[in-house]
Write a protein that holds these residues in place. Structure first.
Motif, PDB file in Angstrom:
ATOM      1  N   MET A 217       0.854  -1.154  -0.022  1.00  0.00           N
ATOM      2  CA  MET A 217       0.013   0.170   0.049  1.00  0.00           C
ATOM      3  C   MET A 217       0.943   1.164  -0.002  1.00  0.00           C
ATOM      4  O   MET A 217       1.798   1.175   0.342  1.00  0.00           O
ATOM      5  N   ASP A 218       0.306   2.321  -0.719  1.00  0.00           N
ATOM      6  CA  ASP A 218       1.108   3.396  -0.593  1.00  0.00           C
ATOM      7  C   ASP A 218       0.594   4.470   0.212  1.00  0.00           C
ATOM      8  O   ASP A 218      -0.502   5.087   0.360  1.00  0.00           O
ATOM      9  N   PHE A 219       1.465   4.890   1.252  1.00  0.00           N
ATOM     10  CA  PHE A 219       1.176   5.560   2.467  1.00  0.00           C
ATOM     11  C   PHE A 219       1.184   7.068   2.197  1.00  0.00           C
ATOM     12  O   PHE A 219       0.664   7.859   3.039  1.00  0.00           O
ATOM     13  N   SER A 220       1.430   7.347   0.977  1.00  0.00           N
ATOM     14  CA  SER A 220       1.457   8.724   0.545  1.00  0.00           C
ATOM     15  C   SER A 220       0.091   9.005  -0.238  1.00  0.00           C
ATOM     16  O   SER A 220      -0.242  10.208  -0.803  1.00  0.00           O
ATOM     17  N   SER A 221      -0.727   7.948  -0.632  1.00  0.00           N
ATOM     18  CA  SER A 221      -1.908   8.060  -1.288  1.00  0.00           C
ATOM     19  C   SER A 221      -3.177   8.329  -0.329  1.00  0.00           C
ATOM     20  O   SER A 221      -3.207   7.353   0.549  1.00  0.00           O
ATOM     21  N   SER A 222      -4.027   9.363  -0.673  1.00  0.00           N
ATOM     22  CA  SER A 222      -5.015   9.421   0.355  1.00  0.00           C
ATOM     23  C   SER A 222      -5.852   8.324   0.011  1.00  0.00           C
ATOM     24  O   SER A 222      -6.775   8.046   1.067  1.00  0.00           O
ATOM     25  N   ARG A 223      -6.103   7.509  -1.108  1.00  0.00           N
ATOM     26  CA  ARG A 223      -6.992   6.373  -1.427  1.00  0.00           C
ATOM     27  C   ARG A 223      -6.556   5.310  -0.365  1.00  0.00           C
ATOM     28  O   ARG A 223      -7.416   4.761   0.181  1.00  0.00           O
ATOM     29  N   ASP A 224      -5.071   5.193  -0.197  1.00  0.00           N
ATOM     30  CA  ASP A 224      -4.856   3.936   0.483  1.00  0.00           C
ATOM     31  C   ASP A 224      -4.983   4.148   2.023  1.00  0.00           C
ATOM     32  O   ASP A 224      -5.356   3.236   2.860  1.00  0.00           O
ATOM     33  N   THR A 225      -4.656   5.460   2.443  1.00  0.00           N
ATOM     34  CA  THR A 225      -4.809   5.672   4.156  1.00  0.00           C
ATOM     35  C   THR A 225      -6.195   5.803   4.272  1.00  0.00           C
ATOM     36  O   THR A 225      -6.644   5.217   5.327  1.00  0.00           O
ATOM     37  N   ALA A 226      -7.270   6.326   3.383  1.00  0.00           N
ATOM     38  CA  ALA A 226      -8.576   6.230   3.746  1.00  0.00           C
ATOM     39  C   ALA A 226      -9.038   4.847   3.778  1.00  0.00           C
ATOM     40  O   ALA A 226      -9.999   4.287   4.511  1.00  0.00           O
ATOM     41  N   PHE A 227      -8.494   3.811   2.729  1.00  0.00           N
ATOM     42  CA  PHE A 227      -8.895   2.398   2.834  1.00  0.00           C
ATOM     43  C   PHE A 227      -8.411   2.031   4.288  1.00  0.00           C
ATOM     44  O   PHE A 227      -9.407   1.262   4.946  1.00  0.00           O
ATOM     45  N   LEU A 228      -7.298   2.169   4.877  1.00  0.00           N
ATOM     46  CA  LEU A 228      -6.866   1.937   6.102  1.00  0.00           C
ATOM     47  C   LEU A 228      -7.731   2.466   7.158  1.00  0.00           C
ATOM     48  O   LEU A 228      -7.793   1.509   8.231  1.00  0.00           O
ATOM     49  N   ASP A 229      -7.998   3.474   7.129  1.00  0.00           N
ATOM     50  CA  ASP A 229      -8.824   4.271   8.180  1.00  0.00           C
ATOM     51  C   ASP A 229     -10.119   3.580   8.293  1.00  0.00           C
ATOM     52  O   ASP A 229     -10.574   3.273   9.361  1.00  0.00           O
ATOM     53  N   GLU A 230     -10.651   3.357   7.189  1.00  0.00           N
ATOM     54  CA  GLU A 230     -11.979   2.630   7.124  1.00  0.00           C
ATOM     55  C   GLU A 230     -12.072   1.082   7.731  1.00  0.00           C
ATOM     56  O   GLU A 230     -12.760   0.824   8.575  1.00  0.00           O
ATOM     57  N   LEU A 231     -10.732   0.624   7.232  1.00  0.00           N
ATOM     58  CA  LEU A 231     -10.651  -0.817   7.820  1.00  0.00           C
ATOM     59  C   LEU A 231     -10.677  -0.746   9.434  1.00  0.00           C
ATOM     60  O   LEU A 231     -11.058  -1.914  10.131  1.00  0.00           O
ATOM     61  N   ALA A 232      -9.528   0.183   9.928  1.00  0.00           N
ATOM     62  CA  ALA A 232      -9.430   0.189  11.306  1.00  0.00           C
ATOM     63  C   ALA A 232     -10.691   0.430  12.105  1.00  0.00           C
ATOM     64  O   ALA A 232     -10.996  -0.114  13.110  1.00  0.00           O
ATOM     65  N   THR A 233     -11.666   1.177  11.601  1.00  0.00           N
ATOM     66  CA  THR A 233     -13.168   1.474  12.326  1.00  0.00           C
ATOM     67  C   THR A 233     -13.771   0.236  12.030  1.00  0.00           C
ATOM     68  O   THR A 233     -14.335  -0.193  13.206  1.00  0.00           O
ATOM     69  N   LEU A 234     -13.866  -0.317  11.089  1.00  0.00           N
ATOM     70  CA  LEU A 234     -14.508  -1.752  10.886  1.00  0.00           C
ATOM     71  C   LEU A 234     -14.158  -2.752  11.956  1.00  0.00           C
ATOM     72  O   LEU A 234     -15.060  -3.417  12.593  1.00  0.00           O
ATOM     73  N   LEU A 235     -12.937  -2.954  11.977  1.00  0.00           N
ATOM     74  CA  LEU A 235     -12.380  -4.012  12.794  1.00  0.00           C
ATOM     75  C   LEU A 235     -12.369  -3.506  14.261  1.00  0.00           C
ATOM     76  O   LEU A 235     -12.372  -4.566  15.145  1.00  0.00           O
ATOM     77  N   SER A 236     -12.434  -2.219  14.517  1.00  0.00           N
ATOM     78  CA  SER A 236     -12.358  -2.035  16.005  1.00  0.00           C
ATOM     79  C   SER A 236     -13.976  -2.122  16.745  1.00  0.00           C
ATOM     80  O   SER A 236     -14.068  -2.011  17.741  1.00  0.00           O
ATOM     81  N   SER A 237     -15.033  -2.116  15.589  1.00  0.00           N
ATOM     82  CA  SER A 237     -16.415  -1.980  16.121  1.00  0.00           C
ATOM     83  C   SER A 237     -17.115  -3.345  15.825  1.00  0.00           C
ATOM     84  O   SER A 237     -18.502  -3.153  15.823  1.00  0.00           O
ATOM     85  N   ASN A 238     -16.509  -4.313  15.535  1.00  0.00           N
ATOM     86  CA  ASN A 238     -17.312  -5.535  14.960  1.00  0.00           C
ATOM     87  C   ASN A 238     -17.361  -6.815  16.276  1.00  0.00           C
ATOM     88  O   ASN A 238     -17.897  -7.880  16.038  1.00  0.00           O
ATOM     89  N   GLY A 239     -17.074  -6.327  17.357  1.00  0.00           N
ATOM     90  CA  GLY A 239     -17.099  -7.326  18.420  1.00  0.00           C
ATOM     91  C   GLY A 239     -16.027  -8.394  18.834  1.00  0.00           C
ATOM     92  O   GLY A 239     -16.049  -9.258  19.832  1.00  0.00           O
TER      93      GLY A 239
END
Length: 275
Positions: A217-239
């Protein structure tokens, strides 16, 4: 349940062999399980150093048809004469990765191992017993790894297309009605796999172990960091109570997610976890 990391990209000690790949030994109340074999026979050496007797394995699982997860299968078959080998229905198809210069590189399994009466091919769901369930056929489309774009398959007519990962299978382990999920690379998307597992067992998962396929993943890419941010949110909230990730997640992606997911841990070759 005990999980011993027999093979992973990194290691806790130089006494173990470590390369790109994954192999786990899982001991439950009723089974001794080998989940993936890594890229070659190195997991055999590490198993010996870690006190794991591979002859006693009664179930082996190959999570998908890539050599870094099933490259040591031939070596295991020579050592172990009794374990059933569960594997995705199209795992032995031609699997290809596009590398620099648009070069196609074979990343599939050794077809010389076919046929073998010990192989059991998984299509959708197989309930092995009250403790173990294997499943494939993931329908969800959330946050499918971007790295899948470079992974192809070739059918019997020579047609090359993007891999749909129908050959990817996942393991559920039941301990007193609390379930743990073991996956290889989560090419179908770890969120989708977890949601499918929740539907199968009608409850939240206790533990999730496996790679999330986030390398490259390209950490200078807003697309890739947005992907990771959404992933973190979902993994943190699924029990899920605790995650252990490894291999294809990648060190950079792990460090990024570790800042956002409180219950995230990592695996390395030689690690022993009692759950």
């Amino acid at each position: 349940m005990k999980v011993i990391t027999l093979f992973e990209n990194r290691t806790i000690s130089e006494e173990y062999i470590s390369k790109h790949g994954l192999s786990l030994y899982i001991e439950t109340a009723n089974h001794k399980i080998l989940f993936d074999t890594g890229v070659d026979d190195s997991f055999i050496y590490n198993a010996s150093k870690l006190g794991v007797n591979l002859e006693e394995i009664d179930i082996a699982i190959i999570s998908h048809g890539h050599y870094d997860h099933g490259g040591g299968l031939e070596g295991f078959l020579k050592i172990n004469s009794k374990a059933k080998i569960y594997i995705g229905k199209s795992a032995f198809d031609n699997h290809i990765k596009i590398i620099e210069g648009n070069v196609k590189h074979d990343i599939g399994l050794n077809k010389k191992l076919l046929p073998n009466s010990r192989f059991i091919f998984v299509d959708k769901i197989i309930k092995i017993d009250d403790e173990l369930i294997l499943f494939a056929d993931i329908k969800g489309k959330k946050l499918v790894p971007i790295g899948n774009d470079k992974l192809l398959k070739e059918d019997s007519n020579g047609l090359v297309e993007k891999d749909n990962f129908e050959h990817e299978i996942n393991l559920l382990i039941n301990e007193n009605q609390k379930y743990s999920l073991i996956c290889g690379c989560a090419h179908k998307g770890i969120v989708n796999i977890i949601e499918c597992a929740n539907d199968i067992v009608a409850s939240h998962l206790k533990i999730v172990i496996g790679g999330f396929h986030l390398k490259g993943m390209d950490f200078s890419s807003s697309r890739d960091t947005a992907f990771l941010d959404e992933l973190a949110t979902l993994l943190s909230s699924n029990g899920v109570e605790k995650y252990y990730t490894c291999h294809c997640t990648g060190e950079e992606a792990y460090s990024y997610l570790d800042e956002k997911i409180k219950n995230l841990n990592e695996l390395k070759t030689g690690m022993i976890i009692d759950l």
